[in-house]
Design a protein around this motif. Structure first.
Motif, PDB file in Angstrom:
ATOM      1  N   PHE A 101      -7.133  -5.014   1.228  1.00  0.00           N
ATOM      2  CA  PHE A 101      -8.022  -5.175   2.378  1.00  0.00           C
ATOM      3  C   PHE A 101      -8.259  -6.648   2.700  1.00  0.00           C
ATOM      4  O   PHE A 101      -9.185  -6.978   3.427  1.00  0.00           O
ATOM      5  N   PHE A 126     -13.861   0.797   7.650  1.00  0.00           N
ATOM      6  CA  PHE A 126     -13.333  -0.428   8.266  1.00  0.00           C
ATOM      7  C   PHE A 126     -13.155  -0.197   9.772  1.00  0.00           C
ATOM      8  O   PHE A 126     -13.499  -1.064  10.599  1.00  0.00           O
ATOM      9  N   PHE A 168     -21.995  -7.427  -0.385  1.00  0.00           N
ATOM     10  CA  PHE A 168     -21.172  -6.901  -1.471  1.00  0.00           C
ATOM     11  C   PHE A 168     -21.544  -7.573  -2.782  1.00  0.00           C
ATOM     12  O   PHE A 168     -21.649  -6.920  -3.817  1.00  0.00           O
ATOM     13  N   MET A 187     -12.279   4.356   2.875  1.00  0.00           N
ATOM     14  CA  MET A 187     -12.545   2.930   3.056  1.00  0.00           C
ATOM     15  C   MET A 187     -12.000   2.438   4.391  1.00  0.00           C
ATOM     16  O   MET A 187     -12.673   1.716   5.123  1.00  0.00           O
ATOM     17  N   ILE A 188     -10.772   2.836   4.701  1.00  0.00           N
ATOM     18  CA  ILE A 188     -10.166   2.367   5.950  1.00  0.00           C
ATOM     19  C   ILE A 188     -10.929   2.952   7.138  1.00  0.00           C
ATOM     20  O   ILE A 188     -11.061   2.319   8.184  1.00  0.00           O
ATOM     21  N   LEU A 238     -11.711  -8.109   0.580  1.00  0.00           N
ATOM     22  CA  LEU A 238     -12.312  -8.290   1.905  1.00  0.00           C
ATOM     23  C   LEU A 238     -13.255  -9.488   1.899  1.00  0.00           C
ATOM     24  O   LEU A 238     -13.244 -10.311   2.819  1.00  0.00           O
ATOM     25  N   GLY A 257     -11.111  -3.395  -3.008  1.00  0.00           N
ATOM     26  CA  GLY A 257     -11.240  -3.522  -1.562  1.00  0.00           C
ATOM     27  C   GLY A 257     -12.370  -4.464  -1.195  1.00  0.00           C
ATOM     28  O   GLY A 257     -12.214  -5.356  -0.365  1.00  0.00           O
ATOM     29  N   MET A 258     -13.526  -4.277  -1.853  1.00  0.00           N
ATOM     30  CA  MET A 258     -14.671  -5.134  -1.560  1.00  0.00           C
ATOM     31  C   MET A 258     -14.358  -6.589  -1.873  1.00  0.00           C
ATOM     32  O   MET A 258     -14.654  -7.486  -1.098  1.00  0.00           O
ATOM     33  N   LEU A 280      -9.108  -3.770 -11.280  1.00  0.00           N
ATOM     34  CA  LEU A 280     -10.254  -3.116 -10.642  1.00  0.00           C
ATOM     35  C   LEU A 280      -9.849  -1.790 -10.005  1.00  0.00           C
ATOM     36  O   LEU A 280      -8.702  -1.602  -9.608  1.00  0.00           O
ATOM     37  N   ARG A 281     -10.842  -0.931  -9.864  1.00  0.00           N
ATOM     38  CA  ARG A 281     -10.649   0.317  -9.134  1.00  0.00           C
ATOM     39  C   ARG A 281     -10.524   0.010  -7.658  1.00  0.00           C
ATOM     40  O   ARG A 281     -10.920  -1.062  -7.213  1.00  0.00           O
ATOM     41  N   GLU A 282     -10.014   0.986  -6.869  1.00  0.00           N
ATOM     42  CA  GLU A 282      -9.751   0.721  -5.455  1.00  0.00           C
ATOM     43  C   GLU A 282     -10.969   0.189  -4.703  1.00  0.00           C
ATOM     44  O   GLU A 282     -10.849  -0.744  -3.923  1.00  0.00           O
ATOM     45  N   ASP A 283     -12.149   0.783  -4.965  1.00  0.00           N
ATOM     46  CA  ASP A 283     -13.311   0.386  -4.168  1.00  0.00           C
ATOM     47  C   ASP A 283     -13.744  -1.040  -4.492  1.00  0.00           C
ATOM     48  O   ASP A 283     -13.995  -1.833  -3.590  1.00  0.00           O
ATOM     49  N   TYR A 284     -13.778  -1.376  -5.779  1.00  0.00           N
ATOM     50  CA  TYR A 284     -14.141  -2.746  -6.142  1.00  0.00           C
ATOM     51  C   TYR A 284     -13.123  -3.731  -5.598  1.00  0.00           C
ATOM     52  O   TYR A 284     -13.465  -4.795  -5.076  1.00  0.00           O
ATOM     53  N   THR A 331      -6.041  -7.966   9.325  1.00  0.00           N
ATOM     54  CA  THR A 331      -6.113  -6.978   8.255  1.00  0.00           C
ATOM     55  C   THR A 331      -6.154  -5.582   8.844  1.00  0.00           C
ATOM     56  O   THR A 331      -5.450  -4.689   8.401  1.00  0.00           O
ATOM     57  N   PRO A 359     -17.398   2.090  -0.649  1.00  0.00           N
ATOM     58  CA  PRO A 359     -18.108   0.934  -0.107  1.00  0.00           C
ATOM     59  C   PRO A 359     -18.028   0.931   1.414  1.00  0.00           C
ATOM     60  O   PRO A 359     -16.955   1.096   1.980  1.00  0.00           O
ATOM     61  N   PHE A 410       0.816  -1.207   0.000  1.00  0.00           N
ATOM     62  CA  PHE A 410       0.000   0.000   0.000  1.00  0.00           C
ATOM     63  C   PHE A 410       0.854   1.263   0.000  1.00  0.00           C
ATOM     64  O   PHE A 410       0.655   2.163  -0.810  1.00  0.00           O
ATOM     65  N   PHE A 456     -17.704  -0.678   4.588  1.00  0.00           N
ATOM     66  CA  PHE A 456     -17.325  -1.977   5.160  1.00  0.00           C
ATOM     67  C   PHE A 456     -18.051  -2.247   6.470  1.00  0.00           C
ATOM     68  O   PHE A 456     -18.075  -3.371   6.945  1.00  0.00           O
ATOM     69  N   TRP A 475      -3.259  -2.352   8.979  1.00  0.00           N
ATOM     70  CA  TRP A 475      -3.644  -1.089   8.339  1.00  0.00           C
ATOM     71  C   TRP A 475      -3.522   0.065   9.317  1.00  0.00           C
ATOM     72  O   TRP A 475      -3.030   1.135   8.982  1.00  0.00           O
ATOM     73  N   ILE A 480     -10.032   7.970  -1.555  1.00  0.00           N
ATOM     74  CA  ILE A 480     -11.008   6.905  -1.373  1.00  0.00           C
ATOM     75  C   ILE A 480     -10.495   5.814  -0.427  1.00  0.00           C
ATOM     76  O   ILE A 480     -11.259   5.245   0.358  1.00  0.00           O
ATOM     77  N   VAL A 481      -9.174   5.554  -0.454  1.00  0.00           N
ATOM     78  CA  VAL A 481      -8.646   4.511   0.427  1.00  0.00           C
ATOM     79  C   VAL A 481      -8.782   4.930   1.892  1.00  0.00           C
ATOM     80  O   VAL A 481      -9.126   4.126   2.757  1.00  0.00           O
ATOM     81  N   PRO A 483      -4.456  -1.102  -2.387  1.00  0.00           N
ATOM     82  CA  PRO A 483      -5.157  -1.168  -1.097  1.00  0.00           C
ATOM     83  C   PRO A 483      -5.559  -2.601  -0.800  1.00  0.00           C
ATOM     84  O   PRO A 483      -6.613  -3.051  -1.221  1.00  0.00           O
ATOM     85  N   MET A 519     -19.887 -12.964  -7.591  1.00  0.00           N
ATOM     86  CA  MET A 519     -19.291 -11.625  -7.575  1.00  0.00           C
ATOM     87  C   MET A 519     -18.077 -11.579  -8.498  1.00  0.00           C
ATOM     88  O   MET A 519     -17.911 -10.644  -9.288  1.00  0.00           O
TER      89      MET A 519
END
Lengths: 364, 369
Positions: free
Chosen positions: A46, B100, B230, B96-97, A140, A136-137, A130-134, A268, B33, A38, B35, A272, B92-93, A44, B344
């Motif tokens: 996750f 989390f 998700f 997200m964190i 995770l 990360g999901m 993928l983009r960061e949000d996808y 995780t 998203p 990271f 979490f 972080w 965005i990270v 990222p 997914m």
């Protein structure tokens, strides 16, 4: 031979130091691998728990079977059902046979590293697209699935009950109480130190600068002829392999592996948290972050004995609230962390100073 | 009495529809998203549990309480954590964190809360409990089977009417599409966002309460559900509200059905059909131009061919086909969450913008020509 006891306000300081070093080294190692992913490359991740758990579970499960096989321990029926007896026999063999002990340790680390690398390779497919949000999901969710899978799936680590793991350090536990734990903590600390030097070397090398270039401006890096996909893939593989090795080491140290250990907050989120507190993109910061984290966790655990009579719940739950609060405050007030990312010197300081004086002389 | 396969699919599907809808609502506003969304479902589960066990209040009445509690927590999370961070210009990270982090805080909150009620009301099962026994039944079928699809229908219809027929709904759509332009035109973007988070939390709370009537719950249940949440949202396209509802229904039904089939076995004909589907789908992908799909198709082709040969020559190789015919037994539960996960992954690979991006009209037209 047994460890000395130094009692200070009801706390055994020797025992505390061993636990602290062990915990600190574990989190330094894991957070450094996350920092490579990271902090330097901007992936990222996750799903960190996935690689550690993958390495630990496969290493623990395979090491037990292989050890039983090469040491000639009888397996009557199913391995998982009789595993406590089998590992007991294996351990008493390992105490006298140091070649076998070292081979089992090395085998476990190799398996852990290999599984980590394979998982890293697989997750590099989404990671480069993928983009960061996808991403990360997805990571995770995959990591969460792996934990739920372990809970229901018997043959690997026996579900939630877990299985004992052969103990390569068993010889030391015959020497006296606590000696084994000192050795185990020393091995973990050595691993953490090695990862630190590796990570620092990567950061100072042309590779480190390339990674940062990819992180900061992918298009520019690509335009300069850097294959960003290949770099991301290899970073994920290497960092995941290191995580797998750390997972395997941790399993050998604990002496057992099961499904319930691999919660996403412990493997995780804490890494972080450490990277964010310490400051992403520099290794000193990560180590400092780990130090802050380890001191607070262990301090809170010690304060449990004083606090517990006054609260109607387990004091350990407070650390979740505390660290979540700290994380959000750090993100709000000092998002760059304790130590800001600096351009890392590519040459030793003495050489750099020499160059500077040379330049000055030239000007004169 | 309806077969349990149908009822479980209905309940699961409707609840994931609700949760997917909520997650998508928050994603639309903050583009991150959430979490911690599973934890809001956890709030619903524990509201139902505590009100029933301590106050003897029926979970159906508790839905109102859980709606309020989860909605308020969700709004608090938005106002105290995400909005300040977003205003600070965090990337965005970081956002997200931060979500989390909120999820982790909930681990502590649930831990403290369950410790406390275990101690105070001597409830032995607070950390992990069986489905709440407080449901009514209609012709031998559990009430929640009828209630959860109705609740989903109710919320979806109301949301549809709100978005399409009212002024506030138009403002909401504008605020999501283009916040700065909407702001210039006098739309109170902040109010829209707060409302979205309020509704999203509430949906999670209601879904959690209904969930506890049918399935066993515990401190981990909410965060374990994040896989399906998700998956529902991604299948729906992550930025389409009604796509998420369908995504949830598909995810819930396929998880229940496929797990059941994996447990009990597909039978000879079923396995043959399945293998043929895999084979044909693989063949279809191999003929595509993109290398990635070709690779994917080749793997599927190989798997399908292997299964069929294995089936026909009578399980001489690694007995995958025989396991498919006779079932994995209780082991199948271990793979349960793999099903939404696979859906997914396949969605992200083949249809990255979800089912809402498919233009059905064009496909039908093409078929007709």
């Amino acid at each position: 031979m047994s460890l000395p006891q130094v009692i200070f306000f009801g706390v055994d300081l020797v025992r505390f130091t061993i636990d602290f070093v062990n915990f600190f080294a574990l989190y330094v190692a894991i957070s450094l691998t996350l920092n490579i992913e990271f902090g330097y490359t901007g992936i990222p991740n996750f799903g960190k728990v996935l690689y550690i758990a993958g390495g630990a579970t496969f290493a623990g499960s395979i090491a037990g079977r292989v050890a039983a096989y090469i040491l000639g321990v009888q397996i009557k029926g199913d391995f998982i059902t009789y595993v406590p007896q089998i590992i007991n026999d294996v351990n008493s063999e390992l105490a006298s046979n140091w070649i076998a002990a070292i081979s089992i340790l090395v085998l476990g680390l190799v398996v852990g590293g290999a599984i980590g690398a394979v998982f890293g390779y697989i997750s590099s497919f989404p990671a480069i697209r993928l983009r960061e949000d996808y991403l990360g999901m997805l990571l995770l969710a995959v990591a969460q699935f792996y934990q739920i899978f372990l809970r229901g799936f018997g043959p690997l680590v026996g579900g939630t009950q877990g299985i004992p793991v052969p103990d390569p350090f068993f010889y030391f536990s015959t020497l006296g109480l606590g000696v084994r734990d000192v050795v185990g903590a020393a091995v973990l600390a050595t691993a953490a130190l090695l990862i630190y030097f590796y990570s620092e070397r990567v950061a100072r090398s042309p590779l480190g600068r390339t990674l940062r270039a990819i992180r900061d401006n992918e298009d520019a890096a690509r335009a300069l002829g850097k294959n960003d996909v290949a770099f991301r893939r290899s970073v994920l593989i290497v960092a995941s392999a290191l995580s797998g090795i750390i997972g395997a080491l941790y399993t050998f140290y604990i002496g057992a592996v099961g499904a319930d250990t691999w919660q996403r907050y412990a493997w995780t989120f804490w890494p972080w948290l450490i990277v964010i507190i310490g400051g992403a993109g520099n290794n000193v910061g990560t180590v400092l972050g780990a130090l802050v984290f380890a001191s607070m966790t262990k301090g809170l655990q010690q304060s449990q004995y004083f606090l517990q009579p006054y609260v109607p719940f387990d004091v350990n739950w407070l650390q979740y609230l505390l660290f979540a609060g700290i994380l959000i405050l750090v993100l709000l007030l000092r998002p760059e962390g304790i130590v800001k990312e600096k351009p890392s010197p590519t040459l030793p300081k003495s050489v750099l100073k020499g160059i500077e004086t040379l330049k000055r002389k030239e000007k004169v | 009495m309806l077969p349990s396969l149908v009822t479980s699919s209905l309940v699961y599907g409707s609840l994931f529809g609700l949760m997917g809808l909520g997650l998508t609502l928050t994603y639309l506003t903050t583009k991150v998203p959430n979490f911690a969304y599973g934890s809001f479902v956890g709030i619903g589960i524990y509201t139902a549990y505590s009100l029933l066990k301590i106050q003897r209040i029926n979970p159906y009445y508790a839905t109102f309480v859980s709606f309020a509690l989860a909605a308020l927590s969700s709004v608090a999370m938005y106002l105290l954590v995400l909005r300040p961070l977003a205003r600070r210009g965090s990337n965005i990270v970081s956002l997200m964190i931060a979500t989390f982090g909120v999820d982790i805080a909930f681990v502590g909150i649930f831990g403290i809360y369950t410790d406390y009620i275990t101690d105070k009301y001597s409830l032995g099962d607070a950390k992990s409990f069986y489905p709440l026994q407080a449901d009514f039944s209609i012709f031998g079928t559990q009430g929640v089977v009828f209630v959860s699809p109705l609740v989903l229908l109710l919320f979806t219809t109301c949301l549809y009417l709100l978005l399409k027929k009212t002024k506030f709904g138009t403002a909401m759509r504008a605020a999501v599409e283009n916040p700065s332009l909407a702001k210039i035109l006098g739309v109170n973007v902040e109010a829209v966002y707060v409302f979205s988070w309020f509704l999203a939390g509430g949906l999670a709370g209601v879904a959690g309460t209904l969930y506890a009537l049918r399935f066993s719950g515990g401190t981990n249940t909410g965060s374990d559900l994040i896989v399906e949440i998700f998956a529902s949202s991604v299948l729906g396209g992550l930025s389409s509200l009604f796509g998420a509802v369908f995504g949830g229904l598909i995810i819930g039904a396929s998880e229940v059905m496929l797990t059941n089939y994996f447990a009990q076995g597909f039978g000879f004909l079923g396995t043959l059909t399945l293998s043929l589907i895999i084979l044909v789908a693989g063949f279809g992908l191999v003929t595509r131009k993109q290398a990635r799909r070709k690779l994917f198709g080749t793997v599927m082709l190989a798997v399908g061919a292997y299964l069929i040969v294995d089936l026909l020559v009578g399980f001489t190789f690694v007995p995958v086909a025989s396991q498919l015919v006779s079932g994995f037994g209780p082991d199948a539960i271990a793979y349960q969450k793999g099903i939404p996960l696979m859906i997914m992954v396949v969605t992200l690979l083949l249809l990255p913008r979800g089912i809402s991006s498919v233009e059905w009209k064009q496909i039908i037209k093409r078929r007709r020509n």
